[in-house]
Design a protein around this motif. Structure first.
Motif, PDB file in Angstrom:
ATOM      1  N   THR A 296       0.854  -1.188   0.000  1.00  0.00           N
ATOM      2  CA  THR A 296       0.000   0.000   0.000  1.00  0.00           C
ATOM      3  C   THR A 296       0.891   1.240   0.000  1.00  0.00           C
ATOM      4  OG1 THR A 296      -0.152   0.291   2.394  1.00  0.00           O
ATOM      5  CG2 THR A 296      -1.656  -1.301   1.396  1.00  0.00           C
ATOM      6  N   GLY A 297       0.369   2.327  -0.550  1.00  0.00           N
ATOM      7  CA  GLY A 297       1.206   3.519  -0.694  1.00  0.00           C
ATOM      8  C   GLY A 297       2.356   3.255  -1.654  1.00  0.00           C
ATOM      9  N   ALA A 298       2.106   2.420  -2.666  1.00  0.00           N
ATOM     10  CA  ALA A 298       3.167   1.928  -3.554  1.00  0.00           C
ATOM     11  C   ALA A 298       3.736   3.001  -4.466  1.00  0.00           C
ATOM     12  CB  ALA A 298       2.641   0.772  -4.407  1.00  0.00           C
ATOM     13  N   ALA A 324      -2.876   7.902  -5.528  1.00  0.00           N
ATOM     14  CA  ALA A 324      -2.293   8.924  -6.402  1.00  0.00           C
ATOM     15  C   ALA A 324      -2.158   8.360  -7.812  1.00  0.00           C
ATOM     16  CB  ALA A 324      -0.936   9.375  -5.867  1.00  0.00           C
ATOM     17  N   GLU A 325      -3.011   8.837  -8.724  1.00  0.00           N
ATOM     18  CA  GLU A 325      -3.124   8.218 -10.047  1.00  0.00           C
ATOM     19  C   GLU A 325      -1.832   8.292 -10.869  1.00  0.00           C
ATOM     20  OE1 GLU A 325      -5.332   8.923 -14.335  1.00  0.00           O
ATOM     21  OE2 GLU A 325      -5.123  10.522 -12.845  1.00  0.00           O
ATOM     22  N   ASP A 330       3.089   5.803 -13.203  1.00  0.00           N
ATOM     23  CA  ASP A 330       4.538   5.825 -13.474  1.00  0.00           C
ATOM     24  C   ASP A 330       5.236   4.616 -12.853  1.00  0.00           C
ATOM     25  OD1 ASP A 330       4.155   8.212 -14.787  1.00  0.00           O
ATOM     26  OD2 ASP A 330       4.798   9.459 -13.100  1.00  0.00           O
ATOM     27  N   GLN A 331       4.836   4.282 -11.639  1.00  0.00           N
ATOM     28  CA  GLN A 331       5.437   3.128 -10.966  1.00  0.00           C
ATOM     29  C   GLN A 331       5.112   1.834 -11.703  1.00  0.00           C
ATOM     30  OE1 GLN A 331       7.640   2.692  -8.903  1.00  0.00           O
ATOM     31  NE2 GLN A 331       7.245   1.205  -7.303  1.00  0.00           N
ATOM     32  N   GLU A 332       3.891   1.705 -12.152  1.00  0.00           N
ATOM     33  CA  GLU A 332       3.482   0.505 -12.885  1.00  0.00           C
ATOM     34  C   GLU A 332       4.297   0.370 -14.174  1.00  0.00           C
ATOM     35  OE1 GLU A 332      -0.541  -1.566 -14.760  1.00  0.00           O
ATOM     36  OE2 GLU A 332      -0.443   0.611 -14.509  1.00  0.00           O
ATOM     37  N   VAL A 333       4.432   1.473 -14.927  1.00  0.00           N
ATOM     38  CA  VAL A 333       5.183   1.440 -16.186  1.00  0.00           C
ATOM     39  C   VAL A 333       6.642   1.057 -15.921  1.00  0.00           C
ATOM     40  CG1 VAL A 333       6.085   2.869 -18.065  1.00  0.00           C
ATOM     41  CG2 VAL A 333       3.677   3.064 -17.381  1.00  0.00           C
ATOM     42  N   PHE A 334       7.225   1.636 -14.877  1.00  0.00           N
ATOM     43  CA  PHE A 334       8.628   1.344 -14.570  1.00  0.00           C
ATOM     44  C   PHE A 334       8.826  -0.138 -14.256  1.00  0.00           C
ATOM     45  CE2 PHE A 334      12.088   0.705 -11.584  1.00  0.00           C
ATOM     46  CZ  PHE A 334      13.132   1.380 -12.195  1.00  0.00           C
ATOM     47  N   LEU A 348      -5.932   1.405  -8.166  1.00  0.00           N
ATOM     48  CA  LEU A 348      -6.191   2.780  -7.735  1.00  0.00           C
ATOM     49  C   LEU A 348      -7.274   2.722  -6.660  1.00  0.00           C
ATOM     50  CD1 LEU A 348      -5.387   5.735  -8.412  1.00  0.00           C
ATOM     51  CD2 LEU A 348      -7.423   5.811  -9.890  1.00  0.00           C
ATOM     52  N   GLU A 349      -6.853   2.782  -5.414  1.00  0.00           N
ATOM     53  CA  GLU A 349      -7.784   2.638  -4.299  1.00  0.00           C
ATOM     54  C   GLU A 349      -7.254   3.399  -3.088  1.00  0.00           C
ATOM     55  OE1 GLU A 349     -10.698   2.568  -2.864  1.00  0.00           O
ATOM     56  OE2 GLU A 349     -11.135   0.809  -4.137  1.00  0.00           O
ATOM     57  N   ASP A 350      -8.190   3.763  -2.212  1.00  0.00           N
ATOM     58  CA  ASP A 350      -7.875   4.499  -0.994  1.00  0.00           C
ATOM     59  C   ASP A 350      -7.996   3.546   0.192  1.00  0.00           C
ATOM     60  OD1 ASP A 350      -7.639   6.272   1.125  1.00  0.00           O
ATOM     61  OD2 ASP A 350      -8.923   7.806   0.210  1.00  0.00           O
ATOM     62  N   VAL A 351      -6.977   3.507   1.054  1.00  0.00           N
ATOM     63  CA  VAL A 351      -7.038   2.594   2.203  1.00  0.00           C
ATOM     64  C   VAL A 351      -8.151   2.970   3.166  1.00  0.00           C
ATOM     65  CG1 VAL A 351      -4.600   1.907   2.099  1.00  0.00           C
ATOM     66  CG2 VAL A 351      -5.256   3.939   3.417  1.00  0.00           C
TER      67      VAL A 351
END
Length: 638
Positions: A296-298, A324-325, A330-334, A348-351
């Motif tokens: 979470t918070g990835a 944070a979309e 960006d993290q997913e693409v990397f 994309l979700e809020d804890v």
């Protein structure tokens, strides 16, 4: 000058011709030396025939070894080794011809062995020497033809890295480096010469040398240098107004070579003042490999690095959760680009959305959870305390409850040293989160349920993280200042992002549940000293080029942080830099009951009541520089 500009690279045929002439001169002169310049004796040795044979064989070997194809002005060690092989094979082949003529044909030697040995050594010497002379000729003419700015420097490190650094800077096309010599901590090297330049001694000599040579720069060229010694060297440079540079790690050198452009300014991370904490437990990979892992918070500073380190351990599946979309994308693409075979899911979700968190656990069934989602900015959370409680406390509760309900093996929560004797809403919300997961861990074990291990990690400020002081100072430096410091006496503990992630992963391996792991982060660092050093390291002077402005403590801000409460004890672990805080867990049912009240206090007009309830649950929470001081019976100074 015209010739050197016209012919930048000597053609191969010219090099072959020069090499042939050198071979002939070398073997011819060898005859003189072998006969002690006796002309009568030379007349009986068929000098011309032997010399031509040596040259002819040499040309054939050169053709095979391609020793004439190198660019002479870039001659290096490998070229020298190639010439050595060429001359060696030439001597060997001519020696073999001698053997065949004497022992098979019965005739005399084509080249006497003494002449052959001497000729080989002379050939090797002259072939290498003329290449070095040509290389030096082109280098000097290049410098004469360029109006380059000069830099007066010393190199710290008279070893292999120092030698490579020296060769790199003398070839630089942007500056003309005037290298006056070397410094080194090895007292045995003092007074000796290295790369043709003197080794003056250690950093104690720097002040005298700076006055003598008007030094502008010191390049630190030692691979294995302790942080303490590095800090001492840099502090000496700062005191003498010398710009400090350093070489990058060896794995960043291109092809094992160092280029002048690779030299970098000293990073503020280099000045932590303690040994870097390196864990790299092999059991981490064993724990994560082949498992389903949720972070979470990835998309945050810690979460993103944590996700990358987990991806390297080849999990069965990696789930990235963040609200944070753009950063999440960006993290997913990397990670997809770096780890193409890794099953990856970005959510994309809020804890704070319990139903959304439940769906994530239902869909992906994670086995390990690393909970880094949080709101962390102290002044912002003083403005919006309900948001801090919703995310940091109730969001943690949602993730922890789901982890227990869906049989997660371990959940590791990222906490902060601001949770110790909190003076602000953010720190208090994190302390409440610690209390909840600890009490939940204790409760489920008392109920003999199938256990989920709830583990907490607590550390200080992370260098370079989003919104931290280092990026702020960098932006202020770029804009010309001033650098803003809240108070001259403010101190903070610091650690790097890799260190923080190492602790989180190590906790996942070591922890059985209920522990709060803390780092020994060395001595706290004064923020104003950090600001001064950053100004110096940028090549400027504080108070002259860049001002430092004292702005006053912000709402909720402490002068200093703590990793342990004065009433908390700690126990050692297998790693000398990691301890377990002995924090007594609270009663789960009581904490859960009290937490229900928070959900009724999220309206702005209920802020005082909400923070008051936090203070009841965390008695050591005493507000500083905040409107919530009223709740402690204090008056806010105006």
């Amino acid at each position: 000058m015209f010739f050197s500009k016209k012919i930048n690279i000597l053609p191969r045929w010219l090099i072959a011709c020069l090499d042939s002439i050198i071979l002939f001169i070398s073997i011819f002169f060898a005859y003189f030396l072998a006969t002690n310049f006796d002309w009568l004796q030379m007349a009986n040795l068929q000098v011309f025939q032997g010399s031509m044979t040596f040259v002819f064989v040499g040309l054939l070997v050169m053709f095979l070894t391609k020793s004439y194809t190198g660019i002479v002005r870039h001659t290096g060690i490998m070229d020298g080794m190639l010439i050595l092989r060429t001359v060696g094979f030439t001597v060997l082949v001519v020696g073999l011809l001698n053997f065949l003529l004497v022992f098979i044909n019965g005739s005399g030697r084509v080249v006497p062995f003494a002449v052959l040995i001497i000729g080989g050594m002379l050939s090797l010497f002259f072939l290498i020497t003329y290449r070095l002379l040509v290389k030096d000729f082109f280098r000097k003419n290049k410098l004469k033809g360029m109006d380059l700015p000069k830099k007066k420097i010393l190199i710290y490190g008279a070893g292999e890295a120092g030698s490579i650094t020296y060769r790199a800077v003398v070839k630089d096309s942007h500056y003309r480096y005037l290298v006056y010599g070397f410094l080194d901590d090895d007292p045995r090297k003092k007074g000796k010469y290295f790369e043709g330049l003197p080794v003056f001694g250690n950093v104690d000599e720097l002040a005298d040398l700076s006055a003598k040579y008007e030094l502008e720069e010191l390049i630190i060229a030692i691979i294995e240098l302790t942080p303490k010694r590095r800090r001492e060297i840099i502090d000496a440079c700062i005191a003498l107004d010398i710009h400090a540079m350093t070489i990058p790690p060896v794995n960043q050198w291109v092809g094992g070579n160092l280029s002048p452009g690779a030299l970098r300014d000293v990073k503020i991370e280099d000045l932590l003042g303690r040994e870097s904490i390196c864990l790299k437990n092999k059991k981490v990979s064993g724990m994560i490999s082949g498992k389903r892992v949720l972070v979470t918070g990835a998309a945050g500073s810690i979460g993103s690095e944590l996700s990358r380190q987990i991806a390297r351990c080849a999990p069965e599946m990696l789930i990235l959760l963040d609200i944070a979309e753009s950063p999440l994308h960006d993290q997913e693409v990397f990670i997809r680009n770096e780890f193409r075979d890794l099953p990856l899911h970005a959510v994309l979700e809020d804890v704070t959305n319990l139903e959304g968190v439940k769906r994530v656990f239902e869909n992906f069934q994670p086995e390990y959870v690393f909970h880094a989602a949080a709101l962390k900015h102290v002044p912002m959370m003083e403005k919006y305390p309900a948001k801090a409680v919703q995310c940091n406390l109730l969001g943690t509760k949602n993730v922890a409850d789901c982890a227990l309900a869906f049989g997660v093996k371990k959940m590791v929560m990222v906490s902060t040293d601001k949770a110790v004797n909190p003076t602000n809403v953010m720190g208090a919300s994190k302390r409440l989160a610690e209390m909840y997961v600890q009490s939940l861990d204790k409760f489920q074990k008392e109920q003999h349920q199938e256990s989920t291990g709830f583990i907490t990690t607590r550390f200080g400020n992370v260098l370079g993280s989003n919104g931290s002081v280092i990026p702020l100072f960098k932006r202020q430096l770029k804009s010309g200042g001033p650098l803003t410091v809240t108070d001259p006496d403010v101190t903070r503990y610091f650690m790097t992002i890799p260190e923080a992630c190492d602790l989180v992963l190590e906790a996942g391996v070591m922890g059985n549940g209920g522990e709060i792991y803390v780092f020994d982060m060395g001595e706290p660092i004064r923020i104003i000293d950090l600001a001064r050093k950053m100004i110096y390291l940028s090549g400027k002077k504080p108070g002259k080029d860049i001002e430092i402005e004292i702005t006053g403590l912000r709402p909720g801000e402490k002068l200093y942080e703590e990793v342990l409460d004065s009433g908390e004890l700690s126990v050692e672990t297998h790693h000398p830099k990691i301890k377990i805080a002995l924090v007594r867990p609270g009663n789960y049912q009581e904490i859960k009951r009290k937490m229900l009240l928070f959900e009724t206090l999220f309206d702005p007009e209920d802020e005082m009541q909400l923070v008051g309830h936090m203070k009841k649950m965390v008695p050591e929470y005493i507000s500083k520089m905040s409107r919530f001081e009223l709740l402690d019976g204090q008056k806010i100074e105006k």
